[in-house]
Design a protein around this motif. Structure first.
Motif, PDB file in Angstrom:
ATOM      1  N   LEU A   1      15.284 -10.266  60.293  1.00  0.00           N
ATOM      2  CA  LEU A   1      15.293  -9.190  59.303  1.00  0.00           C
ATOM      3  C   LEU A   1      14.390  -9.496  58.108  1.00  0.00           C
ATOM      4  CD1 LEU A   1      19.062  -8.204  59.216  1.00  0.00           C
ATOM      5  CD2 LEU A   1      17.181  -6.948  60.259  1.00  0.00           C
ATOM      6  N   VAL A   2      14.215 -10.780  57.819  1.00  0.00           N
ATOM      7  CA  VAL A   2      13.411 -11.166  56.662  1.00  0.00           C
ATOM      8  C   VAL A   2      11.969 -10.691  56.833  1.00  0.00           C
ATOM      9  CG1 VAL A   2      12.499 -13.123  55.362  1.00  0.00           C
ATOM     10  CG2 VAL A   2      14.886 -13.103  56.070  1.00  0.00           C
ATOM     11  N   ALA A   3      11.437 -10.819  58.028  1.00  0.00           N
ATOM     12  CA  ALA A   3      10.064 -10.384  58.282  1.00  0.00           C
ATOM     13  C   ALA A   3       9.932  -8.864  58.177  1.00  0.00           C
ATOM     14  CB  ALA A   3       9.615 -10.857  59.652  1.00  0.00           C
ATOM     15  N   ALA A   4      10.999  -8.133  58.424  1.00  0.00           N
ATOM     16  CA  ALA A   4      10.949  -6.672  58.414  1.00  0.00           C
ATOM     17  C   ALA A   4      11.348  -6.048  57.077  1.00  0.00           C
ATOM     18  CB  ALA A   4      11.858  -6.129  59.514  1.00  0.00           C
ATOM     19  N   MET A   5      11.901  -6.840  56.161  1.00  0.00           N
ATOM     20  CA  MET A   5      12.412  -6.245  54.924  1.00  0.00           C
ATOM     21  C   MET A   5      11.291  -5.775  54.006  1.00  0.00           C
ATOM     22  SD  MET A   5      13.935  -9.330  52.654  1.00  0.00           S
ATOM     23  CE  MET A   5      12.927 -10.648  52.045  1.00  0.00           C
ATOM     24  N   LYS A   6      11.582  -4.704  53.290  1.00  0.00           N
ATOM     25  CA  LYS A   6      10.655  -4.166  52.301  1.00  0.00           C
ATOM     26  C   LYS A   6      10.974  -4.853  50.970  1.00  0.00           C
ATOM     27  CE  LYS A   6      10.230   0.352  54.489  1.00  0.00           C
ATOM     28  NZ  LYS A   6       9.250  -0.052  55.411  1.00  0.00           N
ATOM     29  N   ILE A   7      10.032  -5.634  50.489  1.00  0.00           N
ATOM     30  CA  ILE A   7      10.273  -6.530  49.366  1.00  0.00           C
ATOM     31  C   ILE A   7      10.262  -5.828  48.012  1.00  0.00           C
ATOM     32  CG2 ILE A   7       7.876  -7.239  49.001  1.00  0.00           C
ATOM     33  CD1 ILE A   7      10.720  -9.700  49.069  1.00  0.00           C
ATOM     34  N   ASP A   8       9.451  -4.799  47.857  1.00  0.00           N
ATOM     35  CA  ASP A   8       9.306  -4.166  46.534  1.00  0.00           C
ATOM     36  C   ASP A   8      10.607  -3.573  45.994  1.00  0.00           C
ATOM     37  OD1 ASP A   8       6.585  -4.864  46.127  1.00  0.00           O
ATOM     38  OD2 ASP A   8       6.007  -3.299  47.546  1.00  0.00           O
ATOM     39  N   PRO A   9      11.389  -2.835  46.797  1.00  0.00           N
ATOM     40  CA  PRO A   9      12.670  -2.349  46.254  1.00  0.00           C
ATOM     41  C   PRO A   9      13.644  -3.482  45.920  1.00  0.00           C
ATOM     42  CG  PRO A   9      12.125  -1.203  48.299  1.00  0.00           C
ATOM     43  CD  PRO A   9      11.117  -2.284  48.110  1.00  0.00           C
ATOM     44  N   ILE A  10      13.557  -4.560  46.673  1.00  0.00           N
ATOM     45  CA  ILE A  10      14.428  -5.711  46.404  1.00  0.00           C
ATOM     46  C   ILE A  10      14.053  -6.339  45.067  1.00  0.00           C
ATOM     47  CG2 ILE A  10      15.070  -8.020  47.199  1.00  0.00           C
ATOM     48  CD1 ILE A  10      14.675  -6.929  50.080  1.00  0.00           C
ATOM     49  N   ILE A  11      12.766  -6.486  44.827  1.00  0.00           N
ATOM     50  CA  ILE A  11      12.304  -7.066  43.558  1.00  0.00           C
ATOM     51  C   ILE A  11      12.701  -6.169  42.391  1.00  0.00           C
ATOM     52  CG2 ILE A  11      10.231  -7.592  42.213  1.00  0.00           C
ATOM     53  CD1 ILE A  11       9.019  -8.699  44.830  1.00  0.00           C
ATOM     54  N   THR A  12      12.563  -4.872  42.560  1.00  0.00           N
ATOM     55  CA  THR A  12      12.961  -3.935  41.507  1.00  0.00           C
ATOM     56  C   THR A  12      14.441  -4.107  41.161  1.00  0.00           C
ATOM     57  OG1 THR A  12      11.311  -2.357  42.259  1.00  0.00           O
ATOM     58  CG2 THR A  12      13.065  -1.499  40.864  1.00  0.00           C
ATOM     59  N   ARG A  13      15.234  -4.270  42.183  1.00  0.00           N
ATOM     60  CA  ARG A  13      16.675  -4.446  41.960  1.00  0.00           C
ATOM     61  C   ARG A  13      16.978  -5.780  41.272  1.00  0.00           C
ATOM     62  NH1 ARG A  13      21.083  -2.833  46.490  1.00  0.00           N
ATOM     63  NH2 ARG A  13      22.793  -2.632  45.045  1.00  0.00           N
ATOM     64  N   ILE A  14      16.306  -6.822  41.692  1.00  0.00           N
ATOM     65  CA  ILE A  14      16.502  -8.149  41.081  1.00  0.00           C
ATOM     66  C   ILE A  14      16.085  -8.117  39.612  1.00  0.00           C
ATOM     67  CG2 ILE A  14      15.649 -10.525  41.066  1.00  0.00           C
ATOM     68  CD1 ILE A  14      15.629 -10.407  44.120  1.00  0.00           C
ATOM     69  N   GLU A  15      15.005  -7.420  39.305  1.00  0.00           N
ATOM     70  CA  GLU A  15      14.536  -7.345  37.917  1.00  0.00           C
ATOM     71  C   GLU A  15      15.573  -6.699  36.995  1.00  0.00           C
ATOM     72  OE1 GLU A  15      10.828  -5.303  38.497  1.00  0.00           O
ATOM     73  OE2 GLU A  15       9.703  -7.190  38.565  1.00  0.00           O
ATOM     74  N   LYS A  16      16.381  -5.810  37.534  1.00  0.00           N
ATOM     75  CA  LYS A  16      17.428  -5.183  36.733  1.00  0.00           C
ATOM     76  C   LYS A  16      18.475  -6.204  36.292  1.00  0.00           C
ATOM     77  CE  LYS A  16      17.018  -0.609  38.764  1.00  0.00           C
ATOM     78  NZ  LYS A  16      17.660   0.420  39.595  1.00  0.00           N
ATOM     79  N   TYR A  17      18.760  -7.194  37.162  1.00  0.00           N
ATOM     80  CA  TYR A  17      19.753  -8.217  36.826  1.00  0.00           C
ATOM     81  C   TYR A  17      19.201  -9.265  35.865  1.00  0.00           C
ATOM     82  CZ  TYR A  17      22.742  -6.290  40.432  1.00  0.00           C
ATOM     83  OH  TYR A  17      23.529  -5.447  41.175  1.00  0.00           O
TER      84      TYR A  17
END
Length: 109
Positions: free
Chosen positions: A3-19
């Motif tokens: 799943l790591v190879a298939a994940m879309k990283i940009d939405p994850i980074i956006t979410r992490i930046e909120k925290y």
């Protein structure tokens, strides 16, 4: 792991930046390295960490992250490198300013 190879990283980074927590950025890097994420995901993960550290003004940690990325042949784009360079130059001027202030304070007249 696949799943790591298939994940879309940009939405994850956006979410992490909120925290706004460094350990989440580092965990994202760890996951991408451990489970062989794409080169883009690795690059974006390091860039997100460097962006976070730059905004916090943590020059030494930024340098360490950049060296780590370079040792792993992970590309950091020019935008994030220029932000780092600006922070480095800013810190140099602040140190000089403080030194000059102390010199002026104790300067013989």
């Amino acid at each position: 792991p696949q799943l790591v190879a298939a994940m879309k990283i940009d939405p994850i980074i956006t979410r992490i930046e909120k925290y706004n927590k460094e350990e989440l950025f580092r965990k994202l890097i760890e996951i991408n390295l451990r489970y062989k994420g794409t080169e883009y995901n690795k690059s974006r993960s390091y860039e997100a960490l460097i962006n976070f550290l730059t905004k916090c003004g943590r020059l030494e940690d930024c340098e360490e992250a950049i060296k780590s990325a370079q040792s792993l042949n992970i590309r950091i784009t020019a935008d994030y490198m220029s932000d780092f360079m600006e922070l480095r130059d800013e810190k140099k001027h602040v140190k000089r300013g403080v030194l000059y202030a102390f010199k002026a304070l104790f300067k013989k007249k």
